[in-house]
Design a protein around this motif. Structure first.
Motif, PDB file in Angstrom:
ATOM      1  N   GLN A  11      58.009  28.385  45.174  1.00  0.00           N
ATOM      2  CA  GLN A  11      57.709  29.534  44.227  1.00  0.00           C
ATOM      3  C   GLN A  11      58.433  30.639  44.818  1.00  0.00           C
ATOM      4  N   VAL A  12      58.855  31.519  43.879  1.00  0.00           N
ATOM      5  CA  VAL A  12      59.320  32.908  44.244  1.00  0.00           C
ATOM      6  C   VAL A  12      58.339  33.786  44.137  1.00  0.00           C
ATOM      7  N   ILE A  13      57.989  34.592  45.233  1.00  0.00           N
ATOM      8  CA  ILE A  13      56.948  35.542  45.657  1.00  0.00           C
ATOM      9  C   ILE A  13      57.196  36.805  45.776  1.00  0.00           C
ATOM     10  N   THR A  14      57.242  37.861  44.761  1.00  0.00           N
ATOM     11  CA  THR A  14      57.617  39.065  45.064  1.00  0.00           C
ATOM     12  C   THR A  14      56.496  40.178  45.167  1.00  0.00           C
ATOM     13  N   ILE A  15      56.637  40.847  46.615  1.00  0.00           N
ATOM     14  CA  ILE A  15      55.868  41.814  46.914  1.00  0.00           C
ATOM     15  C   ILE A  15      56.397  43.049  46.305  1.00  0.00           C
ATOM     16  N   ARG A  16      55.637  43.719  45.488  1.00  0.00           N
ATOM     17  CA  ARG A  16      56.078  45.232  44.941  1.00  0.00           C
ATOM     18  C   ARG A  16      54.853  46.101  44.694  1.00  0.00           C
ATOM     19  N   GLU A  17      55.069  47.176  44.344  1.00  0.00           N
ATOM     20  CA  GLU A  17      54.328  48.276  43.880  1.00  0.00           C
ATOM     21  C   GLU A  17      53.586  47.813  42.793  1.00  0.00           C
ATOM     22  N   VAL A  18      52.254  48.182  42.558  1.00  0.00           N
ATOM     23  CA  VAL A  18      51.678  47.772  41.408  1.00  0.00           C
ATOM     24  C   VAL A  18      52.175  48.588  40.293  1.00  0.00           C
ATOM     25  N   LYS A  19      52.046  48.203  38.915  1.00  0.00           N
ATOM     26  CA  LYS A  19      52.378  48.851  37.836  1.00  0.00           C
ATOM     27  C   LYS A  19      50.975  49.019  36.910  1.00  0.00           C
ATOM     28  N   ALA A  20      51.048  49.986  36.092  1.00  0.00           N
ATOM     29  CA  ALA A  20      50.029  50.369  35.244  1.00  0.00           C
ATOM     30  C   ALA A  20      49.312  48.932  34.567  1.00  0.00           C
ATOM     31  N   GLU A  21      50.379  48.189  34.208  1.00  0.00           N
ATOM     32  CA  GLU A  21      49.836  46.764  33.491  1.00  0.00           C
ATOM     33  C   GLU A  21      49.196  46.029  34.310  1.00  0.00           C
ATOM     34  N   ASP A  22      49.601  46.039  35.555  1.00  0.00           N
ATOM     35  CA  ASP A  22      48.936  45.005  36.651  1.00  0.00           C
ATOM     36  C   ASP A  22      47.275  45.483  36.717  1.00  0.00           C
ATOM     37  N   LEU A  23      46.899  46.524  36.547  1.00  0.00           N
ATOM     38  CA  LEU A  23      45.471  46.711  36.760  1.00  0.00           C
ATOM     39  C   LEU A  23      44.509  45.892  36.306  1.00  0.00           C
ATOM     40  N   LYS A  24      44.663  45.418  35.062  1.00  0.00           N
ATOM     41  CA  LYS A  24      43.616  44.215  34.552  1.00  0.00           C
ATOM     42  C   LYS A  24      43.578  43.269  35.512  1.00  0.00           C
ATOM     43  N   SER A  25      44.947  42.776  35.822  1.00  0.00           N
ATOM     44  CA  SER A  25      44.740  41.503  36.877  1.00  0.00           C
ATOM     45  C   SER A  25      44.069  41.807  38.203  1.00  0.00           C
ATOM     46  N   VAL A  26      44.318  43.155  38.625  1.00  0.00           N
ATOM     47  CA  VAL A  26      43.759  43.610  39.901  1.00  0.00           C
ATOM     48  C   VAL A  26      42.026  43.432  39.724  1.00  0.00           C
ATOM     49  N   MET A  27      41.737  44.010  38.678  1.00  0.00           N
ATOM     50  CA  MET A  27      40.130  44.132  38.409  1.00  0.00           C
ATOM     51  C   MET A  27      39.603  42.754  38.325  1.00  0.00           C
ATOM     52  N   SER A  28      40.413  41.648  37.854  1.00  0.00           N
ATOM     53  CA  SER A  28      40.014  40.661  37.625  1.00  0.00           C
ATOM     54  C   SER A  28      39.878  39.952  38.991  1.00  0.00           C
ATOM     55  N   ILE A  29      40.782  40.143  39.953  1.00  0.00           N
ATOM     56  CA  ILE A  29      41.068  39.473  41.151  1.00  0.00           C
ATOM     57  C   ILE A  29      39.830  40.080  41.892  1.00  0.00           C
ATOM     58  N   GLN A  30      39.506  41.511  41.819  1.00  0.00           N
ATOM     59  CA  GLN A  30      38.443  41.873  42.578  1.00  0.00           C
ATOM     60  C   GLN A  30      36.924  41.298  42.160  1.00  0.00           C
ATOM     61  N   TYR A  31      36.713  41.385  41.037  1.00  0.00           N
ATOM     62  CA  TYR A  31      35.631  40.343  40.547  1.00  0.00           C
ATOM     63  C   TYR A  31      35.176  39.080  41.111  1.00  0.00           C
ATOM     64  N   LYS A  32      36.287  38.456  41.496  1.00  0.00           N
ATOM     65  CA  LYS A  32      36.343  37.114  41.872  1.00  0.00           C
ATOM     66  C   LYS A  32      36.191  37.128  43.240  1.00  0.00           C
ATOM     67  N   CYS A  33      36.630  37.999  44.037  1.00  0.00           N
ATOM     68  CA  CYS A  33      36.457  38.160  45.616  1.00  0.00           C
ATOM     69  C   CYS A  33      35.564  38.879  46.262  1.00  0.00           C
ATOM     70  N   PHE A  34      35.022  39.830  45.485  1.00  0.00           N
ATOM     71  CA  PHE A  34      34.256  40.987  45.998  1.00  0.00           C
ATOM     72  C   PHE A  34      32.598  40.971  45.501  1.00  0.00           C
ATOM     73  N   LYS A  35      32.088  41.357  46.199  1.00  0.00           N
ATOM     74  CA  LYS A  35      30.557  41.427  45.834  1.00  0.00           C
ATOM     75  C   LYS A  35      30.234  42.879  45.318  1.00  0.00           C
ATOM     76  N   ASP A  36      31.147  43.784  45.478  1.00  0.00           N
ATOM     77  CA  ASP A  36      31.014  45.179  45.189  1.00  0.00           C
ATOM     78  C   ASP A  36      32.456  45.675  44.867  1.00  0.00           C
ATOM     79  N   PRO A  37      32.946  45.243  43.718  1.00  0.00           N
ATOM     80  CA  PRO A  37      34.462  45.794  43.522  1.00  0.00           C
ATOM     81  C   PRO A  37      34.506  47.174  43.198  1.00  0.00           C
TER      82      PRO A  37
END
Length: 155
Positions: free
Chosen positions: A9-35
């Motif tokens: 799988q190609v994995i790209t490490i890059r700067e976040v884009k505004a349209e990524d923020l929804k995914s970031v929030m989703s990951i936070q809610y799955k991983c942290f008690k206090d996102p």
């Protein structure tokens, strides 16, 4: 931006884009008690765009890291998380190595982070990267749990 191939799988490490923020929030809610709230995530994206990075796996935001530079020579990892379905595939290591390299290029001499005292897996992960425990911070988290402060000297 850097590309890596892991398990074909190609994995790209890059700067976040505004349209990524929804995914970031989703990951936070799955991983942290206090996102972090979305308002803070947006502010960090605006204020620290080069230190707010994602691991993109085939167009899917599978992980993220927020790193900031304080006092011109101290890097601070504010948050790192990987989507549960993508954990244990080295994405966290790729994100940490990317931000450590970025900090080093910008003259950072020390990287700091805090981790829940109960999160022994994360503490082991950071130790494998060379981080050292620097003390306990009582009542650090909203629920009253202590944090372990960790540091990685870069010189």
């Amino acid at each position: 931006m850097r590309d890596f191939v892991v398990a074909q799988q190609v994995i790209t490490i890059r700067e976040v884009k505004a349209e990524d923020l929804k995914s970031v929030m989703s990951i936070q809610y799955k991983c942290f008690k206090d996102p972090y709230p979305l308002s803070l995530i947006r502010r960090l994206h605006i204020m620290h765009p080069d230190g707010f990075i994602v691991a993109d796996v085939g167009g899917i935001v599978a992980g993220y890291l927020i790193g900031v530079i304080r006092w011109s020579n101290i890097g601070h990892v504010l948050a790192i998380a990987v989507e549960p379905a993508f954990q244990r595939q080295r994405l966290g290591t790729l994100l940490m190595n990317y931000i450590i390299d970025l900090f080093r290029k910008k003259g950072v001499k020390l990287v700091r982070l805090e981790v829940r005292k109960s999160n022994l897996g994360a503490q082991q992960f950071y130790k494998k990267l060379g981080f050292l425990e620097r003390g306990e911070m009582p009542f650090y988290y909203e629920d009253g749990e202590s944090a372990i402060a960790m540091e990685l000297p870069l010189e």
